[in-house]
Design a protein around this motif. Structure first.
Motif, PDB file in Angstrom:
ATOM      1  N   ASP B 121     -10.277 119.856  44.233  1.00  0.00           N
ATOM      2  CA  ASP B 121     -11.604 119.722  44.760  1.00  0.00           C
ATOM      3  C   ASP B 121     -11.635 118.856  46.027  1.00  0.00           C
ATOM      4  OD1 ASP B 121     -13.094 121.582  43.528  1.00  0.00           O
ATOM      5  OD2 ASP B 121     -13.480 120.201  41.750  1.00  0.00           O
ATOM      6  N   ALA B 122     -11.399 117.770  45.651  1.00  0.00           N
ATOM      7  CA  ALA B 122     -11.367 116.652  46.834  1.00  0.00           C
ATOM      8  C   ALA B 122     -10.216 115.875  47.205  1.00  0.00           C
ATOM      9  CB  ALA B 122     -12.522 115.606  46.431  1.00  0.00           C
ATOM     10  N   ALA B 123      -9.839 115.144  48.163  1.00  0.00           N
ATOM     11  CA  ALA B 123      -8.719 114.669  48.760  1.00  0.00           C
ATOM     12  C   ALA B 123      -8.488 113.415  47.759  1.00  0.00           C
ATOM     13  CB  ALA B 123      -8.833 114.285  50.262  1.00  0.00           C
ATOM     14  N   GLY B 124      -7.283 113.272  47.596  1.00  0.00           N
ATOM     15  CA  GLY B 124      -6.696 112.096  46.739  1.00  0.00           C
ATOM     16  C   GLY B 124      -5.277 112.156  46.879  1.00  0.00           C
ATOM     17  N   SER B 125      -4.695 111.111  45.732  1.00  0.00           N
ATOM     18  CA  SER B 125      -3.278 111.091  45.499  1.00  0.00           C
ATOM     19  C   SER B 125      -2.875 111.571  44.147  1.00  0.00           C
ATOM     20  CB  SER B 125      -3.134 109.545  45.514  1.00  0.00           C
ATOM     21  OG  SER B 125      -1.856 109.321  45.145  1.00  0.00           O
ATOM     22  N   LYS B 126      -2.415 112.668  44.374  1.00  0.00           N
ATOM     23  CA  LYS B 126      -1.826 113.506  42.960  1.00  0.00           C
ATOM     24  C   LYS B 126      -0.463 113.237  42.766  1.00  0.00           C
ATOM     25  CE  LYS B 126      -5.780 115.240  44.694  1.00  0.00           C
ATOM     26  NZ  LYS B 126      -7.224 115.842  44.544  1.00  0.00           N
ATOM     27  N   ASN B 127      -0.205 113.404  41.470  1.00  0.00           N
ATOM     28  CA  ASN B 127       1.124 113.158  40.979  1.00  0.00           C
ATOM     29  C   ASN B 127       1.242 114.122  39.985  1.00  0.00           C
ATOM     30  OD1 ASN B 127       3.772 112.219  40.727  1.00  0.00           O
ATOM     31  ND2 ASN B 127       3.107 110.345  39.796  1.00  0.00           N
ATOM     32  N   ILE B 128       2.035 115.007  40.139  1.00  0.00           N
ATOM     33  CA  ILE B 128       2.370 116.099  39.133  1.00  0.00           C
ATOM     34  C   ILE B 128       3.923 116.182  38.495  1.00  0.00           C
ATOM     35  CG2 ILE B 128       2.271 118.657  38.269  1.00  0.00           C
ATOM     36  CD1 ILE B 128       0.207 117.317  41.420  1.00  0.00           C
ATOM     37  N   LEU B 129       3.913 115.985  37.432  1.00  0.00           N
ATOM     38  CA  LEU B 129       5.231 115.898  36.687  1.00  0.00           C
ATOM     39  C   LEU B 129       5.422 117.245  35.796  1.00  0.00           C
ATOM     40  CD1 LEU B 129       5.127 112.426  35.224  1.00  0.00           C
ATOM     41  CD2 LEU B 129       6.524 113.183  37.217  1.00  0.00           C
ATOM     42  N   GLU B 130       6.452 117.955  36.116  1.00  0.00           N
ATOM     43  CA  GLU B 130       6.583 119.134  35.223  1.00  0.00           C
ATOM     44  C   GLU B 130       7.880 119.363  34.673  1.00  0.00           C
ATOM     45  OE1 GLU B 130       5.319 122.924  37.427  1.00  0.00           O
ATOM     46  OE2 GLU B 130       4.802 123.875  35.685  1.00  0.00           O
ATOM     47  N   THR B 131       8.076 119.296  33.468  1.00  0.00           N
ATOM     48  CA  THR B 131       9.140 119.757  32.777  1.00  0.00           C
ATOM     49  C   THR B 131       9.284 121.342  32.471  1.00  0.00           C
ATOM     50  OG1 THR B 131       8.744 119.093  30.881  1.00  0.00           O
ATOM     51  CG2 THR B 131       9.739 117.603  32.308  1.00  0.00           C
ATOM     52  N   ILE B 132      10.550 121.747  32.627  1.00  0.00           N
ATOM     53  CA  ILE B 132      10.431 123.301  32.180  1.00  0.00           C
ATOM     54  C   ILE B 132      11.748 123.407  31.298  1.00  0.00           C
ATOM     55  CG2 ILE B 132      10.835 125.617  32.903  1.00  0.00           C
ATOM     56  CD1 ILE B 132       9.735 124.643  35.730  1.00  0.00           C
ATOM     57  N   THR B 133      11.836 123.708  30.119  1.00  0.00           N
ATOM     58  CA  THR B 133      12.811 123.996  29.276  1.00  0.00           C
ATOM     59  C   THR B 133      12.916 125.226  28.515  1.00  0.00           C
ATOM     60  OG1 THR B 133      11.767 123.056  27.367  1.00  0.00           O
ATOM     61  CG2 THR B 133      12.893 121.535  28.668  1.00  0.00           C
ATOM     62  N   LEU B 134      14.181 125.426  28.841  1.00  0.00           N
ATOM     63  CA  LEU B 134      14.395 126.886  28.331  1.00  0.00           C
ATOM     64  C   LEU B 134      15.531 126.946  27.058  1.00  0.00           C
ATOM     65  CD1 LEU B 134      13.582 128.000  31.351  1.00  0.00           C
ATOM     66  CD2 LEU B 134      15.061 129.749  31.169  1.00  0.00           C
ATOM     67  N   GLY B 135      15.168 127.355  25.808  1.00  0.00           N
ATOM     68  CA  GLY B 135      16.166 127.513  24.870  1.00  0.00           C
ATOM     69  C   GLY B 135      17.041 128.540  25.323  1.00  0.00           C
ATOM     70  N   ALA B 136      18.239 128.846  24.128  1.00  0.00           N
ATOM     71  CA  ALA B 136      19.176 129.570  24.622  1.00  0.00           C
ATOM     72  C   ALA B 136      18.724 131.135  24.746  1.00  0.00           C
ATOM     73  CB  ALA B 136      20.254 129.582  23.384  1.00  0.00           C
ATOM     74  N   TYR B 137      19.364 131.958  25.607  1.00  0.00           N
ATOM     75  CA  TYR B 137      18.994 133.145  25.754  1.00  0.00           C
ATOM     76  C   TYR B 137      17.426 133.591  26.427  1.00  0.00           C
ATOM     77  CZ  TYR B 137      23.298 134.778  23.587  1.00  0.00           C
ATOM     78  OH  TYR B 137      24.599 134.584  23.322  1.00  0.00           O
ATOM     79  N   ALA B 138      16.770 132.174  26.581  1.00  0.00           N
ATOM     80  CA  ALA B 138      15.283 132.469  27.137  1.00  0.00           C
ATOM     81  C   ALA B 138      15.450 132.984  28.754  1.00  0.00           C
ATOM     82  CB  ALA B 138      14.717 131.240  27.029  1.00  0.00           C
ATOM     83  N   HIS B 139      14.286 133.558  28.867  1.00  0.00           N
ATOM     84  CA  HIS B 139      14.103 134.194  30.246  1.00  0.00           C
ATOM     85  C   HIS B 139      12.776 133.939  30.679  1.00  0.00           C
ATOM     86  CE1 HIS B 139      15.003 137.360  33.331  1.00  0.00           C
ATOM     87  NE2 HIS B 139      13.772 137.409  33.243  1.00  0.00           N
ATOM     88  N   LEU B 140      13.105 133.016  31.933  1.00  0.00           N
ATOM     89  CA  LEU B 140      11.581 132.610  32.711  1.00  0.00           C
ATOM     90  C   LEU B 140      11.407 133.346  33.849  1.00  0.00           C
ATOM     91  CD1 LEU B 140       9.051 130.822  32.940  1.00  0.00           C
ATOM     92  CD2 LEU B 140      10.640 129.224  33.628  1.00  0.00           C
ATOM     93  N   ASP B 141      10.326 133.998  34.013  1.00  0.00           N
ATOM     94  CA  ASP B 141       9.881 134.461  35.698  1.00  0.00           C
ATOM     95  C   ASP B 141       8.809 133.612  35.929  1.00  0.00           C
ATOM     96  OD1 ASP B 141       9.993 135.630  38.041  1.00  0.00           O
ATOM     97  OD2 ASP B 141       9.783 137.338  37.359  1.00  0.00           O
ATOM     98  N   MET B 142       8.744 132.776  36.919  1.00  0.00           N
ATOM     99  CA  MET B 142       7.783 131.812  37.207  1.00  0.00           C
ATOM    100  C   MET B 142       7.540 131.769  38.681  1.00  0.00           C
ATOM    101  SD  MET B 142       7.750 127.819  36.353  1.00  0.00           S
ATOM    102  CE  MET B 142       6.585 126.646  37.319  1.00  0.00           C
ATOM    103  N   ALA B 143       5.981 131.660  39.058  1.00  0.00           N
ATOM    104  CA  ALA B 143       5.736 131.455  40.403  1.00  0.00           C
ATOM    105  C   ALA B 143       4.892 130.343  40.403  1.00  0.00           C
ATOM    106  CB  ALA B 143       5.056 132.703  41.042  1.00  0.00           C
ATOM    107  N   SER B 144       4.922 129.328  41.155  1.00  0.00           N
ATOM    108  CA  SER B 144       3.623 128.276  41.300  1.00  0.00           C
ATOM    109  C   SER B 144       3.523 128.110  42.825  1.00  0.00           C
ATOM    110  CB  SER B 144       4.469 126.993  40.979  1.00  0.00           C
ATOM    111  OG  SER B 144       3.503 125.874  40.836  1.00  0.00           O
ATOM    112  N   LEU B 145       2.008 128.379  42.818  1.00  0.00           N
ATOM    113  CA  LEU B 145       1.378 128.269  44.244  1.00  0.00           C
ATOM    114  C   LEU B 145       0.757 126.904  44.343  1.00  0.00           C
ATOM    115  CD1 LEU B 145       1.936 131.181  44.437  1.00  0.00           C
ATOM    116  CD2 LEU B 145      -0.385 131.314  45.402  1.00  0.00           C
ATOM    117  N   SER B 146       0.716 126.242  45.326  1.00  0.00           N
ATOM    118  CA  SER B 146      -0.080 125.111  45.398  1.00  0.00           C
ATOM    119  C   SER B 146      -1.008 125.062  47.173  1.00  0.00           C
ATOM    120  CB  SER B 146       0.708 123.884  45.504  1.00  0.00           C
ATOM    121  OG  SER B 146       1.608 123.678  46.314  1.00  0.00           O
TER     122      SER B 146
END
Lengths: 277, 345
Positions: B121-146
Motif C-alpha cells: 500500500d505504502a512505501a517502506g522497507s520490506k524484508n521477505i523470507l521465503e522457504t520452499i521445501t519439496l518432499g520426495a517426488y513432489a512437484h511444484l509449479d510456482m509463479a511469484s509476481l511482485s
C-alpha cells in the motif's frame, strides 16, 4: 487511383551508392516485375521504398498519391498503404503471430478511423490460414520462430491478406518455396489483384511469373532500370539470359556496390602452363 | 490505488485464494481438494513440529533463528503428502513494513500449483523470507509476481530445498518500481532432484535491482536450469548474478544458465554475470548471456506492418515476459500488460 511514383532515386548503404537513378510508376491494379541478376540493386529498391534504416536516399523522390514517402517513418509508410513481403522475414521469439498481426491490423483500422473488429479479424485469420494451407497452430506460435523457409514466405502473404495494402512489393517471394507452395502463394496473390492492388514483384527467375502474371517487366542493372517491356521481354530473358542486354547496353559488370578485388598475389595455378613453350 | 483494490477484481473470480494483509489472513476461499492445505502462522505449529522443522528441512537455512525471531509475521503453508490438483492456489501478500516469513512445504508425492502476488500500500522497507521445501517426488509449479511502490526498499531471500526426484518450476517476476534485492538459492539435495528457475525483471526510472540466483547441486544426477530475462529503461540499473554450483561427487548433474536482456534507454544499464562453480568432472554445464539494445531488424520488420516504434518495442519487450504467460489468466494478463506499459514508456 493509387499511384506510387519513384523519380530519379539514388540511395546508398554505408556510403556506398547502390541505386543510381531509378524511375518507376506503379498504379493500382498493375503488376510490375523487376528482374535482373543478383547484386543489381533490386532488393535495395524494395528496402528503400519501405524505409529500412540502413539505406540513405541521396537524391530523387518517392511519392504515394502525391504524399512524400521519404518523409514518412516505416510504420507510416505501411499505414499509408505500402507493404513489403520480405526476402528474409525476421524471427521474433516471445511475440505470437496472432498478437503481432492483431496489433498491425488494429493500427491500420485506427489510421482509417474505423473500429477494430476482433471477431471478423479472427474469422479472416482462420480463412487466410486455410487458403494458404498453413497449420492451425501458427497463430499461437512465435512470429516466424522456427518456421521453415516456405512457412515464413506464406506467413508474409498471410499478413498481406489481412493488412490489405494498396501497393505490395514482393521481394523474392519464390525463394525457398517448392512448386506446390509456389502455386498456393501464386493463387492467393493473384486473388488479391482483383481488389485493385498494385504490385511490384522482385525476382531473378521467371519461375514465379508463371504463377503470378506480370503486366510490365523491368530489368535492373547497375542500380537502374535499364529495360522495360512485357511478356516478350520475360520470354527472351528466360531463353537467352541477361547477357544480350549487357551487350546491347555495353555493361561489363551489371552489379553495384560490389568491389572488384584486384588479385594481390599470383595464383599458383596460373603458372601451370608457364614453361610449355 | 490501495493494493487491496488492485487485486479485488481478481479475487472475486478465484476459487482458491488467500489474501495476507500485513501477515494476517484477510481473505480465505478454498474449494476441495485445496481445503486439505493447512495454512497458519508458526505460532500455530506445535513445539515439536517447529523443532522437527528446524532440525530437518530448515537446518540448512542460514540464520533461521534470527529470521524467526525477527519475523513480525510468519505464514506456514503445508501441502499434504500425496495432494494432487491441476488447479492453482492464489496467494496475495499485501506486505507491510516488516519482515515476513513464508514457508511453503510440499509433502512427498504431492503436485501443487501456486501463484503468488506481492504488493504494498505504502512505501517502506520490506524484508521477505521465503522457504520452499519439496518432499520426495513432489512437484511444484510456482509463479511469484511482485510490484512494489517506487520508494520501497525490498529484499527477497528465498531458499529452496529439494528432496529426491522432486521437481520444481519457479518463475519470479519483478514488475514494480521498488529498489530490489532478490536472492534465490535453490538446493538440490536429493537424487535426481530437478528445478527450472526463471527470474524476470523490468526496471525503470532510477530504480536499482539486483537479482541473484543460485542453483546448488548437492545430489547425483540433479538438474538445474536458470533463466534470467531483463528489461532496463530510463536511468535504471539491473544486475543479474546467476550461479550454477555443482559439488564434488555429484556426477551426471546438469546445469544450464541463460541470460537475455534489453536496454531501452541510453542511460539505462543491465549487467549479467553468469557463473559456474563446478567441482566434479562428470557433469554437463553451460551458460550464456545476450544483452543489448532492441534488434534493429526486428524493429524494422514489425514497423513495416504498420505499428509504431513504441508499440513494436513493447511487443518485443513483452516477449521477455512469455515464461509468465501460462500462469496468467486473461484478466491478469491485462493487469501485467498495464504494468509493462508503465515501465517501458
Amino acid at each position: 487511383m493509387t499511384t506510387l511514383e519513384i523519380k530519379n532515386l539514388h540511395a546508398s548503404v554505408d556510403g556506398k551508392p547502390i541505386l543510381q537513378g531509378v524511375d518507376l510508376v506503379i498504379k493500382a491494379g498493375e503488376t510490375h516485375a523487376i528482374m535482373g541478376p543478383n547484386g543489381t540493386g533490386k532488393s535495395t529498391l524494395a528496402s528503400v521504398i519501405m524505409g529500412h534504416p540502413r539505406y540513405e536516399v541521396t537524391e530523387g523522390s518517392i511519392t504515394l498519391d502525391g504524399a512524400d514517402v521519404l518523409e514518412m517513418e516505416t510504420d507510416e509508410r505501411a499505414r499509408a498503404g505500402l507493404f513489403l513481403a520480405m526476402q528474409a522475414p525476421q524471427e521474433v521469439p516471445g511475440v505470437t503471430n496472432s498478437d503481432f498481426l492483431k496489433t498491425a491490423v488494429e493500427a491500420h483500422a485506427e489510421e482509417r478511423g474505423e473500429p477494430f473488429k476482433i471477431f471478423s479479424f479472427i474469422k479472416e485469420y482462420d480463412k487466410a490460414l486455410t487458403e494458404l494451407k498453413m497449420d492451425a497452430d501458427v497463430p499461437e506460435r512465435y512470429l516466424n520462430d522456427g518456421f521453415s523457409g516456405g512457412e515464413k514466405k506464406r506467413n508474409e502473404i498471410l499478413q498481406m491478406k489481412l493488412i490489405k495494402p494498396k501497393i505490395a512489393i514482393l521481394d523474392e517471394i519464390d525463394s525457398g518455396l517448392d512448386v506446390d507452395a509456389l502455386k498456393i502463394v501464386g493463387e492467393n496473390v493473384t486473388a488479391m489483384k482483383g481488389d485493385g492492388l498494385g504490385m511490384l514483384l522482385i525476382t531473378h527467375y521467371q519461375r514465379m511469373l508463371s504463377y503470378i502474371h506480370a503486366d510490365i517487366i523491368h530489368v535492373m542493372m547497375k542500380g537502374r532500370i535499364v529495360k522495360t517491356g512485357t511478356t516478350d521481354l520475360m520470354k527472351k530473358i528466360d531463353e537467352q539470359g541477361y547477357d544480350w542486354i549487357k551487350e546491347e547496353l555495353g555493361i561489363e559488370d551489371e552489379r553495384v556496390g560490389v568491389e572488384v578485388k584486384e588479385p594481390t598475389f599470383l595464383e599458383p595455378d596460373s603458372l601451370a602452363d608457364a614453361f610449355k613453350k | 490505488m490501495k493494493a487491496l483494490d488492485t487485486i479485488q477484481p481478481f479475487i472475486d473470480h478465484l476459487d482458491n485464494v488467500f489474501v495476507f494483509k500485513a501477515g494476517k489472513i484477510h481473505t480465505q476461499k478454498l474449494k476441495a481438494p485445496f481445503d486439505q492445505i493447512k495454512v497458519g502462522s508458526f505460532d500455530d505449529l506445535t513445539e515439536e513440529a517447529l523443532k522437527t522443522l528446524k532440525n530437518t528441512i530448515l537446518k540448512d537455512y542460514e540464520g533461521i533463528d534470527e529470521a524467526l525471531n525477527a519475523s513480525t509475521y510468519t505464514t506456514f503453508i503445508q501441502v499434504p503428502k500425496g495432494f494432487e490438483s491441476d488447479e492453482k492456489l492464489y496467494l496475495f501478500f499485501l506486505d507491510g513494513n516488516q519482515t515476513e516469513h513464508i514457508h511453503l512445504n510440499l509433502g512427498s508425492s504431492s503436485k501443487f500449483n501456486v501463484f503468488e502476488y506481492h504488493l504494498d500500500d505504502a512505501a517502506g522497507s520490506k524484508n521477505i523470507l521465503e522457504t520452499i521445501t519439496l518432499g520426495a517426488y513432489a512437484h511444484l509449479d510456482m509463479a511469484s509476481l511482485s510490484a512494489y511502490h517506487e520508494d520501497s526498499k525490498v529484499t527477497f531471500n528465498r531458499q529452496g530445498f529439494f528432496q529426491e526426484k522432486s521437481d520444481a518450476t519457479i518463475t519470479l517476476a519483478s514488475l514494480g518500481d521498488e529498489t530490489l534485492i532478490q536472492n534465490t538459492h535453490l538446493k538440490l539435495l536429493g537424487f535426481q532432484a530437478k528445478t527450472e528457475l526463471t527470474a524476470i525483471a523490468l526496471t525503470s526510472k532510477k530504480q536499482i535491482s539486483t537479482i541473484k540466483s543460485t542453483i546448488e547441486h548437492n545430489a547425483i544426477e540433479s538438474e538445474g536450469e536458470l533463466n534470467h530475462y531483463g528489461v532496463a529503461n530510463d536511468e535504471s540499473f539491473l544486475t543479474f548474478e546467476g550461479m550454477g554450483k555443482i559439488e564434488k561427487g555429484m556426477r551426471q548433474s546438469k546445469n544450464h544458465q541463460h541470460n537475455k536482456g534489453v536496454v531501452l534507454a541510453p542511460k539505462a544499464r543491465l549487467d549479467a554475470n553468469p557463473l559456474l562453480v563446478i567441482d566434479e568432472f562428470d557433469v554437463e554445464a553451460g551458460h550464456g548471456a545476450a544483452v543489448g539494445r532492441i534488434d534493429e531488424e526486428q524493429l524494422y520488420y514489425m514497423m513495416s506492418r504498420g505499428m509504431d516504434k513504441k508499440t513494436s518495442e513493447r511487443l518485443i519487450v513483452n516477449g521477455f515476459l512469455h515464461p509468465l504467460d501460462r500462469y496468467l489468466s486473461e484478466d491478469f494478463k491485462t493487469h501485467v500488460q498495464n504494468l509493462l506499459i508503465q515501465k517501458t514508456q
